[in-house]
Design a protein around this motif. Structure first.
Motif, PDB file in Angstrom:
ATOM      1  N   HIS A 191      47.085  56.925  71.054  1.00  0.00           N
ATOM      2  CA  HIS A 191      45.891  56.359  70.421  1.00  0.00           C
ATOM      3  C   HIS A 191      45.958  56.478  68.902  1.00  0.00           C
ATOM      4  O   HIS A 191      45.568  55.552  68.191  1.00  0.00           O
ATOM      5  CB  HIS A 191      44.638  57.069  70.937  1.00  0.00           C
ATOM      6  N   MET A 193      44.272  57.744  66.572  1.00  0.00           N
ATOM      7  CA  MET A 193      43.075  57.457  65.779  1.00  0.00           C
ATOM      8  C   MET A 193      43.027  58.340  64.538  1.00  0.00           C
ATOM      9  O   MET A 193      43.653  59.396  64.485  1.00  0.00           O
ATOM     10  CB  MET A 193      41.814  57.641  66.623  1.00  0.00           C
ATOM     11  N   PHE A 246      39.707  54.371  70.617  1.00  0.00           N
ATOM     12  CA  PHE A 246      40.616  53.512  71.383  1.00  0.00           C
ATOM     13  C   PHE A 246      40.755  53.970  72.842  1.00  0.00           C
ATOM     14  O   PHE A 246      41.783  53.738  73.471  1.00  0.00           O
ATOM     15  CB  PHE A 246      41.995  53.437  70.725  1.00  0.00           C
ATOM     16  N   GLY A 247      39.736  54.635  73.380  1.00  0.00           N
ATOM     17  CA  GLY A 247      39.801  55.150  74.748  1.00  0.00           C
ATOM     18  C   GLY A 247      40.231  56.597  74.819  1.00  0.00           C
ATOM     19  O   GLY A 247      40.013  57.270  75.831  1.00  0.00           O
ATOM     20  N   GLY A 248      40.837  57.114  73.758  1.00  0.00           N
ATOM     21  CA  GLY A 248      41.328  58.490  73.779  1.00  0.00           C
ATOM     22  C   GLY A 248      40.243  59.535  73.709  1.00  0.00           C
ATOM     23  O   GLY A 248      40.497  60.713  73.947  1.00  0.00           O
ATOM     24  N   LYS A 249      39.015  59.106  73.368  1.00  0.00           N
ATOM     25  CA  LYS A 249      37.878  60.022  73.335  1.00  0.00           C
ATOM     26  C   LYS A 249      36.813  59.584  74.336  1.00  0.00           C
ATOM     27  O   LYS A 249      35.622  59.827  74.137  1.00  0.00           O
ATOM     28  CB  LYS A 249      37.292  60.067  71.916  1.00  0.00           C
ATOM     29  N   HIS A 285      47.253  59.455  76.896  1.00  0.00           N
ATOM     30  CA  HIS A 285      47.989  58.397  76.200  1.00  0.00           C
ATOM     31  C   HIS A 285      48.089  57.190  77.135  1.00  0.00           C
ATOM     32  O   HIS A 285      47.750  57.275  78.310  1.00  0.00           O
ATOM     33  CB  HIS A 285      49.389  58.884  75.825  1.00  0.00           C
ATOM     34  N   ARG A 286      48.565  56.048  76.586  1.00  0.00           N
ATOM     35  CA  ARG A 286      48.862  54.902  77.450  1.00  0.00           C
ATOM     36  C   ARG A 286      50.234  55.130  78.083  1.00  0.00           C
ATOM     37  O   ARG A 286      51.225  55.306  77.371  1.00  0.00           O
ATOM     38  CB  ARG A 286      48.878  53.592  76.655  1.00  0.00           C
ATOM     39  N   MET A 353      43.617  53.425  77.329  1.00  0.00           N
ATOM     40  CA  MET A 353      43.832  53.120  75.919  1.00  0.00           C
ATOM     41  C   MET A 353      43.504  51.654  75.742  1.00  0.00           C
ATOM     42  O   MET A 353      43.780  50.845  76.625  1.00  0.00           O
ATOM     43  CB  MET A 353      45.275  53.420  75.508  1.00  0.00           C
ATOM     44  N   ARG A 354      42.916  51.309  74.658  1.00  0.00           N
ATOM     45  CA  ARG A 354      42.357  49.986  74.366  1.00  0.00           C
ATOM     46  C   ARG A 354      42.932  48.874  75.258  1.00  0.00           C
ATOM     47  O   ARG A 354      44.104  48.572  75.226  1.00  0.00           O
ATOM     48  CB  ARG A 354      42.603  49.641  72.901  1.00  0.00           C
ATOM     49  N   GLU A 696      38.428  44.498  72.677  1.00  0.00           N
ATOM     50  CA  GLU A 696      39.726  44.643  73.334  1.00  0.00           C
ATOM     51  C   GLU A 696      40.428  43.302  73.500  1.00  0.00           C
ATOM     52  O   GLU A 696      41.657  43.238  73.574  1.00  0.00           O
ATOM     53  CB  GLU A 696      39.542  45.350  74.674  1.00  0.00           C
TER      54      GLU A 696
END
Length: 736
Positions: A191, A193, A246-249, A285-286, A353-354, A696
């Motif tokens: 991510h 960020m 970005f999805g990581g949080k 992570h992705r 992730m996004r 997205e």
């Protein structure tokens, strides 16, 4: 309020404020550095201590022994928390990772201890004094080696069925006139960020308050309650500003869980920020994917068979990366096979992730479509138009709520100058640069979920909106403010949006591209309630009342809105709940991405020269913030295409480049002028606001558009992301 029939005319359709490119509500705070992020709340609790997380030095095994004596005796240390004194920590509902090795170690840099001290420096120094002995075992770190043992995972809440077959795929593919069968890989991605994961935790008896960086409040209170074994009602999360997620949080990470645990242990508020080198292996992570795409078509370009099989890996119990999501809805073909497989890997958890699913899925599908168009001798844009569909390919009786996909393609083609593209790769030069154009389709689901808000009207005519929605840099404050201003007929400066507090009415938060449509629907519902309260207070006839210019009008009678609160504040609260329209209609967002690149004929250096995104995402609530989201996604797509790759040490089981020096993301010098335009549309099946998310959609399709442009420039096809020099430089001399 229940929304179960398509929306008709309502106050939002006035578009006096909604749809206008107004500046962000919090712009001054952010540009002057006065917006407070989680780690910057220094005075919210007395006597704050600092925590420092020590990560595991092995990737798989167990802690054989741990001696914290020296650390506990170090200057300023007030406590050391590990599995020895932490008690039993459970896991949340969405992430499967365990926040503390206990004593089993599941992945590299899983937390093994937290040192709490008077200062950050003291905590960090003392962490080096902890003596840990490990018993390591060989883990599984290479997805390619696990393909044969990867089963089809169980159905998931996100991503749908892991295996779908419509028609007779194999037979149709075998008898197709033109066939393509290729494999594509997308690596692990981070991510990365700007704001690290950070939390301040403070207990008051059995009630816990955390100032934290988290995207989804409802998931956060739920998951933190599950991890600590306390009722979620005892948890309050505060997160008014978030420096990227970005999805990581999305929900609870180790900073939040271990700050809360440490605070309870030392009986003081505790502040923890994850150091950047820890974040890459400690959080999600992705995950890497290996994807096989098979396409079969008639010579006229009509697809008769689409097959998409994908492998990803995760910790035990983790989710698969749902890469087939986009393929299921994007193109027509009567015979279809979608299959996901999930291997067990002993790396940090792979999760959202996004644009999870669609982003990496299109990175494979849209190169395959480009390759197939070339086999057929059909222009890539026309090939996609030929295979458009107005009904769900899996459920032909279900129409798309809106689908201006062809309009996106046509608009982008004309605006970008696609007709100037040379169909023969490697033919266009600009000095030493080989120049090429590429394009790709974009699709992203348009989810929407129950969302609430509270609206307050004071005697000065100021409307305050309270909702637990978060703003991760997306402009949530601004669209909440615009929605309330439109509904109540007041200027923007008369609306104060308050976000990011779990004590406020619940929304789904920022994630899955559902935040904007959901929260604005919730604000709409609360404002309808407030309008009713105003009408009742003023004694007006509700059928003939107009809210405009800070006044309320009924027939010939017009009074200031503020007069309704002359005797005290009016408060209204409601939530928008949704019926089954999402089952009756396929609700998606669509787009098309176009890219022009230059590839240096001698060095192989790739430079993106210009890009265009054309997006269709329902009513655009604020063109300025929406454009910002799209060009942010395009920037992220440049990174995914050319730079981003979490390199796995397949012997030791860790991401080697676990900092922003080794993990490369796109920076200013990598990003040219980006253009983003929106197709005018509304979607009355979504909500009374008729909007969809767009954040997205701006990412999906970007990387393959760049990859296809590189091929058009050089004639060298790369199917393994990122497209780095080592993958094609050996073929460049012949091209040059």
């Amino acid at each position: 309020m229940k929304f179960d029939t398509p929306a008709g005319q309502n106050p939002i359709d006035q578009m006096k404020v909604i749809g206008q490119p107004v500046d962000r509500y919090e712009a001054k705070l952010k540009t002057t550095g006065t917006a407070l992020y989680a780690y910057e709340y220094h005075d919210v609790a007395p006597n704050i201590a600092y925590g420092y997380i020590l990560g595991a030095a092995i990737a798989k095994g167990r802690i054989a022994s741990m001696d914290t004596t020296k650390a506990e005796a170090a200057p300023g240390v007030v406590g050391v928390i590990s599995y020895k004194n932490a008690g039993n920590l459970d896991v949340g509902k969405f992430y499967v990772q365990k926040m503390l090795a206990a004593p089993k170690v599941d992945h590299y840099h899983q937390a093994v201890a937290v040192v709490v001290a008077e200062t950050f420096e003291q905590a960090r120094s003392a962490s080096a004094l902890i003596e840990v002995q490990y018993e390591g075992v060989q883990g599984r770190f290479d997805l390619a080696e696990q393909l044969d043992s990867a089963p089809v995972p169980p159905p998931a809440e996100f991503g749908g069925p892991p295996e779908i077959e419509v028609g007779s795929f194999q037979s149709a593919f075998d008898t197709s006139e033109i066939k393509l069968d290729e494999t594509y890989t997308v690596p692990d991605q981070a991510h990365a960020m700007m704001e690290p994961h950070a939390t301040i935790a403070s207990w008051d008896g059995t009630n816990l308050t955390c100032w934290t960086s988290i995207q989804q409040m409802n998931w956060g209170t739920r998951d933190l309650g599950l991890i600590l074994g306390i009722p979620k009602e005892n948890v309050r999360l505060i997160s008014p500003f978030i420096g990227g997620g970005f999805g990581g949080k999305g929900t609870v990470q180790s900073d939040l869980a271990l700050a809360a645990l440490s605070s309870w242990a030392v009986k003081r508020p505790v502040k923890i920020a994850l150091q950047r080198p820890l974040m890459f292996n400690n959080t999600i992570h992705r995950p890497k994917t290996i994807q096989r795409i098979r396409l079969g078509a008639f010579r006229d370009g009509k697809l008769t068979a689409i097959g998409h099989e994908s492998w990803s890996g995760n910790l035990v119990g983790g989710r698969t990366e749902p890469t087939t999501l986009s393929t299921r809805s994007l193109y027509a073909a009567p015979n279809r096979l979608m299959r996901l497989r999930l291997a067990t890997l002993d790396l940090a958890e792979g999760n959202a992730m996004r644009a999870p699913g669609e982003a990496p899925g299109l990175m494979a599908l849209e190169i395959a479509m480009d390759e197939m168009a070339e086999k057929l001798g059909i222009d890539p844009v026309e090939f996609r138009i030929i295979n458009d569909t107005q009904v769900d390919p899996e459920k032909p009786d279900r129409k798309f709520s809106t689908r201006p996909f062809i309009e996106c393609l046509r608009t982008g083609s004309a605006r970008f100058g696609w007709n100037e593209r040379n169909t023969r790769p490697g033919e266009i030069r600009d000095g030493h640069w080989l120049v090429g154009m590429g394009m790709a389709s974009a699709i992203r689901g348009a989810p929407i979920a129950k969302a609430g808000a509270r609206a307050r009207l004071d005697r000065n005519g100021v409307v305050t909106i309270e909702t637990d929605m978060t703003d991760i840099g997306t402009g949530s404050y601004t669209i909440v403010q615009q929605t309330a201003a439109e509904m109540m007929g007041v200027p923007l400066e008369s609306v104060i949006p308050k976000l990011g507090d779990s004590n406020f009415p619940e929304t789904p938060g920022s994630g899955g591209q559902q935040g904007a449509p959901s929260v604005t629907a919730g604000v709409y519902a609360a404002c309808v309630k407030l309008r009713e309260a105003v009408i009742h207070q003023l004694g007006f006839n509700g059928d003939e009342v107009e809210f405009a210019n800070g006044r309320v009008r009924s027939g010939d009678l017009s009074v200031p809105l503020a007069s309704a609160a002359a005797n005290g504040e009016l408060v209204a609260e409601d939530k928008m709940e949704f019926g089954n329209l999402s089952k009756q209609f396929s609700q998606q967002t669509f787009g098309a991405h176009f890219a022009e690149v230059g590839v240096h004929a001698f060095t192989g250096e790739i430079r993106v020269r210009r890009m265009l995104a054309v997006c269709a995402a329902g009513r655009i609530l604020n063109p300025k913030t929406a454009r910002s989201q799209v060009i942010g996604g395009m920037t992220m797509g440049i990174g995914a295409a050319l730079l981003e790759d979490l390199a796995v040490d397949k012997k030791l089981g860790l991401f080697v480049n676990h900092d922003l020096a080794g993990y490369e993301v796109a920076v200013h010098a990598d990003v040219p002028h980006l253009d983003a335009v929106f197709i005018e549309e509304v979607d009355p099946t979504m909500s009374p606001v008729k909007a969809k998310g767009v954040g997205e959609l701006g990412l999906t399709g970007v990387a393959p558009a760049i990859a296809n442009a590189v091929y058009n420039a050089t004639g060298i096809r790369t199917r393994d992301y990122p497209i780095t020099l080592d993958k094609f430089l050996g073929q460049m001399p012949a091209v040059a």
